[in-house]
Design an enzyme around this catalytic site. Structure first.
Site, PDB file in Angstrom:
ATOM      1  N   HIS A  60      17.586 -28.041  16.647  1.00  0.00           N
ATOM      2  CA  HIS A  60      16.849 -27.111  15.926  1.00  0.00           C
ATOM      3  C   HIS A  60      16.828 -27.246  14.339  1.00  0.00           C
ATOM      4  O   HIS A  60      17.270 -26.392  13.552  1.00  0.00           O
ATOM      5  CB  HIS A  60      17.536 -25.473  15.932  1.00  0.00           C
ATOM      6  CG  HIS A  60      17.444 -24.788  17.390  1.00  0.00           C
ATOM      7  ND1 HIS A  60      18.107 -23.986  17.795  1.00  0.00           N
ATOM      8  CD2 HIS A  60      16.765 -25.443  18.518  1.00  0.00           C
ATOM      9  CE1 HIS A  60      18.132 -23.865  19.101  1.00  0.00           C
ATOM     10  NE2 HIS A  60      17.008 -24.474  19.560  1.00  0.00           N
TER      11      HIS A  60
HETATM   12  C1  LIG Z   1      16.053 -31.749  23.254  1.00  0.00           C
HETATM   13  C2  LIG Z   1      15.203 -30.481  22.575  1.00  0.00           C
HETATM   14  C3  LIG Z   1      15.316 -29.461  23.309  1.00  0.00           C
HETATM   15  C4  LIG Z   1      14.970 -28.177  22.582  1.00  0.00           C
HETATM   16  N1  LIG Z   1      15.017 -26.918  23.161  1.00  0.00           N
HETATM   17  C5  LIG Z   1      14.595 -25.872  22.770  1.00  0.00           C
HETATM   18  C6  LIG Z   1      14.464 -24.770  23.347  1.00  0.00           C
HETATM   19  O1  LIG Z   1      14.978 -24.601  24.475  1.00  0.00           O
HETATM   20  N2  LIG Z   1      13.976 -23.490  22.765  1.00  0.00           N
HETATM   21  C7  LIG Z   1      13.440 -23.728  21.611  1.00  0.00           C
HETATM   22  O2  LIG Z   1      12.884 -22.746  20.955  1.00  0.00           O
HETATM   23  N3  LIG Z   1      13.327 -24.843  20.954  1.00  0.00           N
HETATM   24  C8  LIG Z   1      14.177 -25.996  21.404  1.00  0.00           C
HETATM   25  N4  LIG Z   1      13.942 -27.115  20.579  1.00  0.00           N
HETATM   26  C9  LIG Z   1      13.275 -26.980  19.402  1.00  0.00           C
HETATM   27  C10 LIG Z   1      11.931 -27.160  19.334  1.00  0.00           C
HETATM   28  O3  LIG Z   1      11.375 -28.073  20.076  1.00  0.00           O
HETATM   29  C11 LIG Z   1      11.398 -27.446  17.907  1.00  0.00           C
HETATM   30  O4  LIG Z   1      12.066 -26.456  17.088  1.00  0.00           O
HETATM   31  C12 LIG Z   1       9.992 -27.599  17.950  1.00  0.00           C
HETATM   32  O5  LIG Z   1       9.689 -28.558  18.540  1.00  0.00           O
HETATM   33  C13 LIG Z   1       9.471 -28.159  16.469  1.00  0.00           C
HETATM   34  O6  LIG Z   1       8.228 -28.244  16.239  1.00  0.00           O
HETATM   35  P1  LIG Z   1       7.416 -29.260  15.132  1.00  0.00           P
HETATM   36  O7  LIG Z   1       5.983 -29.020  15.403  1.00  0.00           O
HETATM   37  O8  LIG Z   1       8.130 -29.136  13.795  1.00  0.00           O
HETATM   38  O9  LIG Z   1       8.011 -30.738  15.597  1.00  0.00           O
HETATM   39  P2  LIG Z   1       7.768 -31.536  16.779  1.00  0.00           P
HETATM   40  O10 LIG Z   1       7.636 -30.535  18.168  1.00  0.00           O
HETATM   41  O11 LIG Z   1       8.919 -32.383  16.996  1.00  0.00           O
HETATM   42  O12 LIG Z   1       6.243 -32.085  16.595  1.00  0.00           O
HETATM   43  C14 LIG Z   1       6.167 -33.261  16.050  1.00  0.00           C
HETATM   44  C15 LIG Z   1       5.364 -34.354  16.500  1.00  0.00           C
HETATM   45  O13 LIG Z   1       4.819 -35.398  15.618  1.00  0.00           O
HETATM   46  C16 LIG Z   1       4.921 -36.596  16.406  1.00  0.00           C
HETATM   47  N5  LIG Z   1       4.917 -37.529  15.262  1.00  0.00           N
HETATM   48  C17 LIG Z   1       6.273 -38.041  14.478  1.00  0.00           C
HETATM   49  N6  LIG Z   1       5.880 -38.898  13.738  1.00  0.00           N
HETATM   50  C18 LIG Z   1       4.665 -39.323  13.848  1.00  0.00           C
HETATM   51  C19 LIG Z   1       4.099 -40.518  13.496  1.00  0.00           C
HETATM   52  N7  LIG Z   1       4.566 -41.420  12.589  1.00  0.00           N
HETATM   53  N8  LIG Z   1       2.988 -40.813  14.231  1.00  0.00           N
HETATM   54  C20 LIG Z   1       2.505 -39.966  14.947  1.00  0.00           C
HETATM   55  N9  LIG Z   1       3.154 -39.031  15.539  1.00  0.00           N
HETATM   56  C21 LIG Z   1       4.170 -38.488  15.074  1.00  0.00           C
HETATM   57  C22 LIG Z   1       5.806 -36.347  17.329  1.00  0.00           C
HETATM   58  O14 LIG Z   1       5.672 -37.342  18.599  1.00  0.00           O
HETATM   59  C23 LIG Z   1       5.745 -34.835  17.915  1.00  0.00           C
HETATM   60  O15 LIG Z   1       4.737 -34.907  18.772  1.00  0.00           O
HETATM   61  C24 LIG Z   1      14.239 -28.274  21.559  1.00  0.00           C
HETATM   62  C25 LIG Z   1      14.275 -29.519  20.726  1.00  0.00           C
HETATM   63  C26 LIG Z   1      14.979 -30.643  21.393  1.00  0.00           C
HETATM   64  C27 LIG Z   1      14.624 -32.074  20.693  1.00  0.00           C
END
Ligand SMILES: Cc1cc2nc3c(=O)[nH]c(=O)nc-3n(C[C@H](O)[C@H](O)[C@H](O)COP(=O)(O)OP(=O)(O)OC[C@H]3O[C@@H](n4cnc5c(N)ncnc54)[C@H](O)[C@@H]3O)c2cc1C
Length: 303
Positions: free
Chosen positions: A239
């Site tokens: 997280h």
């Molecule tokens: C293993 C795991 C289990 C989890 N389990 C839970 C859960 O059960 N419940 C819950 O509420 N939360 C959970 N989380 C947390 C939740 O997934 C994150 O808080 C949430 O996804 C964050 O969203 P975000 O949009 O900030 O980032 P992300 O979802 O990480 O999205 C960022 C995106 O940007 C892309 N990206 C990054 N760099 C580049 C680049 N240079 N070029 C192109 N694309 C790029 C990545 O591929 C990704 O698709 C979990 C996280 C993980 C890793």
């Protein structure tokens, strides 16, 4: 691309949504970040801001694992025939162990009853993976005995880490420094929390189905040993937030309340990295809402 350098320009603005690890990494690689870091890596400073990659907050968790007296998911998930059975059950009926969440139960509690809200999250997993097969993901090889785990993670730790690039090569992973348990408050509340888990395990309903505590095990009883154990065995619960935190003051934040990068035009960050502080529970729903709200702000500002 194919050895050719290409430049892509945005008509209105660039929206960075790389997540809490990659958004600060991409900003730093682009010259937006701590000037000392960028200068040291020979990256021209486009905009200096020490908060880019700083203020990393994450929930840190640990499992207490028990050998039970009743069968757990280990008994069906370990043997090859069991894996086949639950695989078929899931494919044909969309039911069975593979249709369940990793955590079969959970909740929140306070390590100090005088607190106004919970500071710990609880998890319960009806399987255990203390003895992983080498070279295999632990989760693929549950233990041969009926094991289960009670896990917990802190809700609002005060420790702060950072995510900083190591080089100007975008393919090099950034250095993630969690700094977990770097404050006495975080150590004290986790110590109280692991003792609380043992209290739960000692309650009659639990005690009668527990054969023994496997991890950390009955020999770990003193405060010093409990602290050493959770320092050693704790891990991220994935997280991470706040590495491009939002706030009105550029001295303390990376983006303003409309998610625009302070000091630059045409650049927004919209993902979990903008959380001003971590939320108490799992971060996915709040990340989705950040995207929703961010999209609204983008549309409003185009009017
Ligand atoms: C293993 C795991 C289990 C989890 N389990 C839970 C859960 O059960 N419940 C819950 O509420 N939360 C959970 N989380 C947390 C939740 O997934 C994150 O808080 C949430 O996804 C964050 O969203 P975000 O949009 O900030 O980032 P992300 O979802 O990480 O999205 C960022 C995106 O940007 C892309 N990206 C990054 N760099 C580049 C680049 N240079 N070029 C192109 N694309 C790029 C990545 O591929 C990704 O698709 C979990 C996280 C993980 C890793």
């Amino acid at each position: 691309q194919n050895g050719e350098k290409k430049t892509v320009r945005a008509g209105r603005e660039v929206i960075l949504s790389g997540g809490s690890v990659n958004s600060p990494q991409l900003l730093q690689l682009s010259g937006v970040g701590p000037s000392a870091l960028l200068g040291g890596l020979d990256i021209p400073v486009v905009h200096a801001n020490d908060n880019v990659g700083a203020n990393l907050q994450d929930h840190v968790g640990i499992n207490y694992t028990f050998r039970g007296k009743l069968p757990t998911l280990n008994q069906i998930l370990r043997p090859w025939w069991g894996k086949l059975l639950v695989g078929m059950q899931y494919i044909l009926l969309r039911s069975g162990p593979l249709s369940l969440s990793m955590n079969n139960a959970g909740g929140f509690f306070r390590t100090d009853p005088s607190m106004t809200r919970p500071n710990m999250q609880l998890y319960f997993q009806a399987f255990s993976t203390v003895i992983p097969k080498s070279g295999e993901r632990p989760i693929l090889t549950p233990d041969p005995w009926p094991g289960f785990s009670i896990g917990l993670s802190n809700c609002r730790p005060s420790s702060r880490g950072e995510i900083m690039i190591r080089s100007k090569n975008p393919r090099d992973y950034p250095r993630i420094t969690a700094n977990a348990y770097s404050t006495n408050a975080d150590v004290d509340e986790m110590l109280a929390a692991v003792k609380f888990v043992r209290r739960i395990a000692a309650m009659p309903a639990m005690a009668e189905i527990i054969e023994e505590e496997v991890l950390p095990g009955p020999s770990i009883t003193s405060d010093a040993d409990l602290i050493q154990d959770f320092r050693k065995r704790s891990g991220t619960v994935y997280h991470p937030v706040s590495t491009c935190r939002m706030g009105p003051d550029p001295a303390r934040a990376v983006v303003d309340p409309r998610l625009r990068v302070h000091g630059l035009g045409g650049l927004r960050v919209i993902d979990a990295s903008i959380f001003p502080d971590n939320i108490t529970g799992n971060t996915n729903a709040a990340s989705i809402l950040t995207g929703w709200k961010g999209a609204e702000l983008v549309l409003e500002d185009q009017k």
